[in-house]
Scaffold this active site. Structure first.
Site, PDB file in Angstrom:
ATOM      1  N   GLU A  85     -13.981  13.625  -1.988  1.00 40.89           N
ATOM      2  CA  GLU A  85     -15.111  14.541  -1.912  1.00 40.89           C
ATOM      3  C   GLU A  85     -14.676  15.971  -1.599  1.00 40.89           C
ATOM      4  O   GLU A  85     -15.470  16.907  -1.726  1.00 40.89           O
ATOM      5  CB  GLU A  85     -16.105  14.070  -0.847  1.00 40.89           C
ATOM      6  CG  GLU A  85     -16.873  12.822  -1.219  1.00 40.89           C
ATOM      7  CD  GLU A  85     -17.773  13.010  -2.433  1.00 40.89           C
ATOM      8  OE1 GLU A  85     -18.228  14.156  -2.666  1.00 40.89           O
ATOM      9  OE2 GLU A  85     -18.007  12.034  -3.159  1.00 40.89           O
ATOM     10  N   GLU A 116      -1.624  -5.523   3.018  1.00 41.06           N
ATOM     11  CA  GLU A 116      -1.583  -4.840   4.312  1.00 41.06           C
ATOM     12  C   GLU A 116      -0.607  -5.474   5.293  1.00 41.06           C
ATOM     13  O   GLU A 116      -0.450  -4.990   6.412  1.00 41.06           O
ATOM     14  CB  GLU A 116      -2.973  -4.855   4.945  1.00 41.06           C
ATOM     15  CG  GLU A 116      -3.474  -6.250   5.296  1.00 41.06           C
ATOM     16  CD  GLU A 116      -4.860  -6.221   5.933  1.00 41.06           C
ATOM     17  OE1 GLU A 116      -4.964  -6.673   7.092  1.00 41.06           O
ATOM     18  OE2 GLU A 116      -5.808  -5.766   5.286  1.00 41.06           O
TER      19      GLU A 116
END
Length: 302
Positions: A85, A116
């Site tokens: 953004e 992960e």
């Protein structure tokens, strides 16, 4: 490891939601709302640590470095969401604020099992983006123990980059691997262990604060207006015109004319109107002011 997991606040059962499966719809959403009210209070408790992260991010950007978010699963997605953004909101380059998720871009929409679980994967992903000592890295993990994030933060600290750990548990393992820890303790989740809820909401708030405060400090906001908005479509062009009108009291046609003369850049358009200068002169003023509109206007009026 299992014992440690059970001791985490984010993994404990919430006494207030034991009977949530027996509630009607209003009961369910009311208890969720009640729990969500605790999030902003928890974020308030860590404002000093957030302040440090913002200061480090500003230093990085001034040196030509980057603000880099890195995480796995929901945590990684939140980092990517905040990063993507920034270009349309603040006209930053795509790599000024960078979001990295374990497993790569495809992990944003599909879970990548095992991505992960290894520290070396976090280190590898930072090496691949050419991490330098000028960068600030924010590792995100609700549990505070994700190996991928721990490895990334250890590597960042090792090469001299600023390393910030963002978690939702006290004394988080990833804090030990970082220069500073932002530990937003929101309490037990409505659904046990579902950290996409309060923990994720808290982390979204923190990341919003860090990126927004950093961009304000970098001169990308005038008053409370996004004067560095990237005019990439008609909606954003209209927003840009409204901003110019608001700041300068110019009418629509004049604001549009100045925006187009300024190559669709709001900041020089404002400076042009406020100081009665042309585009080249406005850009020179902005350069002298380090991109700060308020300072550029002040210099131009002297």
């Amino acid at each position: 490891m299992e014992e440690h997991l059970h001791s985490l606040t984010t993994e404990m059962r919430n006494e207030g939601t034991m009977n949530i499966d027996r509630m009607d719809t209003m009961g369910i959403i009311s208890v969720i709302n009640k729990e969500d009210l605790k999030v902003a209070v928890a974020v308030q408790e860590v404002l000093p640590e957030i302040e440090t992260a913002v200061d480090w991010a500003c230093e990085s950007l001034k040196k030509g470095g980057r603000l880099i978010y890195i995480g796995a699963g929901t945590s990684g997605r939140l980092g990517v969401l905040d990063a993507v953004e920034c270009p349309p909101t603040f006209s930053t380059t795509p790599d000024t604020v960078l979001g990295i998720i374990a497993g790569g871009e495809k992990a944003f929409v599909h879970a990548i099992e095992g991505a992960e679980d290894k520290e070396e994967f976090g280190e590898r992903d930072l090496i691949e983006v050419d991490l330098t000592a000028n960068d600030t890295v924010i590792g995100i993990a609700a549990s505070g123990r994700t190996p991928y994030v721990k490895g990334a933060l250890r590597y960042a600290k090792k090469i001299g980059a600023k390393a910030v750990a963002l978690s939702s548990n006290k004394n988080a393992i990833i804090t030990e691997a970082a220069d500073i820890g932002i530990e937003v303790v929101v309490g037990q989740e409505v659904l046990t262990g579902s950290t996409r809820m309060k923990a994720a909401t808290a982390h979204k708030m923190v990341l919003n604060m860090i990126s927004t405060a950093t961009m304000i400090r970098m001169g990308k906001v005038y008053e409370n207006l996004m004067v560095d908005v990237h005019v990439s479509n008609q909606k954003l062009k209209e927003r840009a015109i409204r901003i110019i009108e608001t700041v300068t009291d110019a009418d629509y046609e004049h604001a549009l004319n100045m925006l187009e003369k300024a190559n669709n850049q709001v900041k020089p358009a404002i400076v042009m109107i406020k100081t009665s200068n042309d585009y080249v002169q406005a850009m020179e003023l902005l350069e002298k002011a380090g991109g700060d509109v308020r300072k550029a206007i002040s210099i131009g009026e002297d």
